[in-house]
Design an enzyme around this catalytic site. Structure first.
Site, PDB file in Angstrom:
ATOM      1  N   PRO A  11      -1.736  -0.713   3.605  1.00 46.28           N
ATOM      2  CA  PRO A  11      -1.832   0.501   4.398  1.00 46.28           C
ATOM      3  C   PRO A  11      -2.461   1.687   3.681  1.00 46.28           C
ATOM      4  O   PRO A  11      -2.146   1.953   2.518  1.00 46.28           O
ATOM      5  CB  PRO A  11      -0.372   0.816   4.733  1.00 46.28           C
ATOM      6  CG  PRO A  11       0.318  -0.498   4.690  1.00 46.28           C
ATOM      7  CD  PRO A  11      -0.397  -1.310   3.644  1.00 46.28           C
ATOM      8  N   ASN A  12      -3.337   2.354   4.405  1.00 45.45           N
ATOM      9  CA  ASN A  12      -3.968   3.619   4.011  1.00 45.45           C
ATOM     10  C   ASN A  12      -5.032   3.479   2.930  1.00 45.45           C
ATOM     11  O   ASN A  12      -5.683   4.467   2.575  1.00 45.45           O
ATOM     12  CB  ASN A  12      -2.909   4.654   3.572  1.00 45.45           C
ATOM     13  CG  ASN A  12      -1.963   4.990   4.707  1.00 45.45           C
ATOM     14  OD1 ASN A  12      -2.419   5.326   5.792  1.00 45.45           O
ATOM     15  ND2 ASN A  12      -0.666   4.857   4.495  1.00 45.45           N
ATOM     16  N   ARG A  19      -8.412  10.321   0.629  1.00 46.23           N
ATOM     17  CA  ARG A  19      -6.944  10.374   0.616  1.00 46.23           C
ATOM     18  C   ARG A  19      -6.447  10.856  -0.753  1.00 46.23           C
ATOM     19  O   ARG A  19      -6.625  10.160  -1.762  1.00 46.23           O
ATOM     20  CB  ARG A  19      -6.415   8.954   0.855  1.00 46.23           C
ATOM     21  CG  ARG A  19      -4.916   8.838   0.750  1.00 46.23           C
ATOM     22  CD  ARG A  19      -4.465   7.385   0.699  1.00 46.23           C
ATOM     23  NE  ARG A  19      -3.024   7.313   0.627  1.00 46.23           N
ATOM     24  CZ  ARG A  19      -2.348   6.254   0.228  1.00 46.23           C
ATOM     25  NH1 ARG A  19      -2.991   5.148  -0.111  1.00 46.23           N
ATOM     26  NH2 ARG A  19      -1.036   6.284   0.177  1.00 46.23           N
ATOM     27  N   TYR A  24      -5.559   9.377  -6.196  1.00 48.38           N
ATOM     28  CA  TYR A  24      -6.173   8.052  -6.039  1.00 48.38           C
ATOM     29  C   TYR A  24      -7.654   7.994  -6.421  1.00 48.38           C
ATOM     30  O   TYR A  24      -8.252   6.912  -6.395  1.00 48.38           O
ATOM     31  CB  TYR A  24      -5.992   7.574  -4.592  1.00 48.38           C
ATOM     32  CG  TYR A  24      -4.529   7.427  -4.208  1.00 48.38           C
ATOM     33  CD1 TYR A  24      -3.700   6.532  -4.881  1.00 48.38           C
ATOM     34  CD2 TYR A  24      -3.962   8.202  -3.195  1.00 48.38           C
ATOM     35  CE1 TYR A  24      -2.354   6.404  -4.561  1.00 48.38           C
ATOM     36  CE2 TYR A  24      -2.617   8.077  -2.855  1.00 48.38           C
ATOM     37  CZ  TYR A  24      -1.823   7.183  -3.543  1.00 48.38           C
ATOM     38  OH  TYR A  24      -0.492   7.061  -3.220  1.00 48.38           O
ATOM     39  N   ASN A  76      -3.129  -4.935  -3.765  1.00 46.75           N
ATOM     40  CA  ASN A  76      -2.607  -3.573  -3.734  1.00 46.75           C
ATOM     41  C   ASN A  76      -1.978  -3.402  -2.361  1.00 46.75           C
ATOM     42  O   ASN A  76      -2.677  -3.176  -1.371  1.00 46.75           O
ATOM     43  CB  ASN A  76      -3.707  -2.533  -3.968  1.00 46.75           C
ATOM     44  CG  ASN A  76      -3.133  -1.115  -4.030  1.00 46.75           C
ATOM     45  OD1 ASN A  76      -1.967  -0.897  -3.691  1.00 46.75           O
ATOM     46  ND2 ASN A  76      -3.947  -0.160  -4.445  1.00 46.75           N
ATOM     47  N   ALA A  79       2.108   1.239   0.255  1.00 50.67           N
ATOM     48  CA  ALA A  79       3.532   1.557   0.366  1.00 50.67           C
ATOM     49  C   ALA A  79       4.392   0.333   0.668  1.00 50.67           C
ATOM     50  O   ALA A  79       5.605   0.337   0.389  1.00 50.67           O
ATOM     51  CB  ALA A  79       3.733   2.618   1.444  1.00 50.67           C
ATOM     52  N   GLU A 100      -0.613  -7.850  -9.118  1.00 55.72           N
ATOM     53  CA  GLU A 100      -0.329  -6.571  -8.438  1.00 55.72           C
ATOM     54  C   GLU A 100      -1.187  -5.466  -9.056  1.00 55.72           C
ATOM     55  O   GLU A 100      -1.264  -5.350 -10.285  1.00 55.72           O
ATOM     56  CB  GLU A 100       1.156  -6.223  -8.631  1.00 55.72           C
ATOM     57  CG  GLU A 100       1.553  -4.887  -8.033  1.00 55.72           C
ATOM     58  CD  GLU A 100       3.009  -4.501  -8.340  1.00 55.72           C
ATOM     59  OE1 GLU A 100       3.537  -4.895  -9.406  1.00 55.72           O
ATOM     60  OE2 GLU A 100       3.609  -3.796  -7.514  1.00 55.72           O
ATOM     61  N   HIS A 102      -2.197  -1.183  -8.701  1.00 59.82           N
ATOM     62  CA  HIS A 102      -2.064   0.154  -8.110  1.00 59.82           C
ATOM     63  C   HIS A 102      -3.036   1.096  -8.803  1.00 59.82           C
ATOM     64  O   HIS A 102      -3.191   1.025 -10.029  1.00 59.82           O
ATOM     65  CB  HIS A 102      -0.641   0.701  -8.283  1.00 59.82           C
ATOM     66  CG  HIS A 102       0.379  -0.142  -7.619  1.00 59.82           C
ATOM     67  ND1 HIS A 102       0.527  -0.179  -6.247  1.00 59.82           N
ATOM     68  CD2 HIS A 102       1.268  -1.016  -8.118  1.00 59.82           C
ATOM     69  CE1 HIS A 102       1.477  -1.050  -5.943  1.00 59.82           C
ATOM     70  NE2 HIS A 102       1.944  -1.579  -7.061  1.00 59.82           N
ATOM     71  N   ARG A 109       5.840   8.639 -10.550  1.00 58.90           N
ATOM     72  CA  ARG A 109       5.867   9.370  -9.276  1.00 58.90           C
ATOM     73  C   ARG A 109       7.280   9.366  -8.683  1.00 58.90           C
ATOM     74  O   ARG A 109       8.251   9.189  -9.410  1.00 58.90           O
ATOM     75  CB  ARG A 109       4.814   8.758  -8.340  1.00 58.90           C
ATOM     76  CG  ARG A 109       3.399   8.816  -8.967  1.00 58.90           C
ATOM     77  CD  ARG A 109       2.358   8.217  -8.055  1.00 58.90           C
ATOM     78  NE  ARG A 109       2.300   8.947  -6.791  1.00 58.90           N
ATOM     79  CZ  ARG A 109       1.694   8.470  -5.693  1.00 58.90           C
ATOM     80  NH1 ARG A 109       1.110   7.273  -5.721  1.00 58.90           N
ATOM     81  NH2 ARG A 109       1.672   9.186  -4.596  1.00 58.90           N
TER      82      ARG A 109
END
Ligand code: DQA
Length: 146
Positions: A11-12, A19, A24, A76, A79, A100, A102, A109
């Protein structure tokens, strides 16, 4: 085993570039895909780059990666990383190794990002290096036995 590496984005991540660029970065997903394709060529690999805002697509695509005998999945999950037991179960259910990735480092965070269901099942995690993380993950995928 095939030379294909699935690069799956949740998502996103279709909004990358606009964004929260301070978190990012300014690369779009297409920019990242272009660099990955160049790098993959040098490594004798092919990449299958996809993005979806829907959890089930990521599940289906990981099943497809296994059915295709893919070398690896770079994931990735956005969320969904922090919420999805379905992704955890899928990564455990398939034989294809999952890496994985990111862009940011979730551990620096908000507390809700500190738990990763993806990371609990993945072979390894690359986080905090921005778009470069995808390329580092491709190096890791290339090191897996063909
Ligand atoms: C992310 C980190 C997640 O916590 C967040 O929800 C994202 C992007 C990253 O690449 O830094 O959507 O996966």
């Amino acid at each position: 085993m095939s030379n294909t590496v699935f690069v799956l984005n949740g998502p996103n991540l279709n909004l990358l570039g606009m964004r929260e660029p301070e978190i990012y970065g300014s690369d779009t997903l297409d920019d990242i895909a272009g660099r990955l394709e160049d790098k993959a060529q040098g490594l004798g690999l092919e990449i299958e780059m996809r993005q979806s805002n829907h959890e089930g697509h990521l599940v289906d695509w990981m099943h497809e990666a296994q059915a295709d005998n893919a070398r690896a999945v770079i994931l990735n999950a956005g969320a969904l990383t922090h919420t999805s037991i379905a992704l955890y179960d899928t990564i455990r259910a398939i034989r294809t190794p999952v890496i994985e990735v990111h862009l940011s480092n979730p551990h620096t965070r908000e507390a809700f990002r500190h738990k990763s269901f993806v990371g609990m099942a993945a072979v390894g995690t690359i986080a905090g290096f921005g778009a470069l993380g995808y390329e580092l993950a491709l190096d890791a995928a290339a090191s897996f036995e063909p």
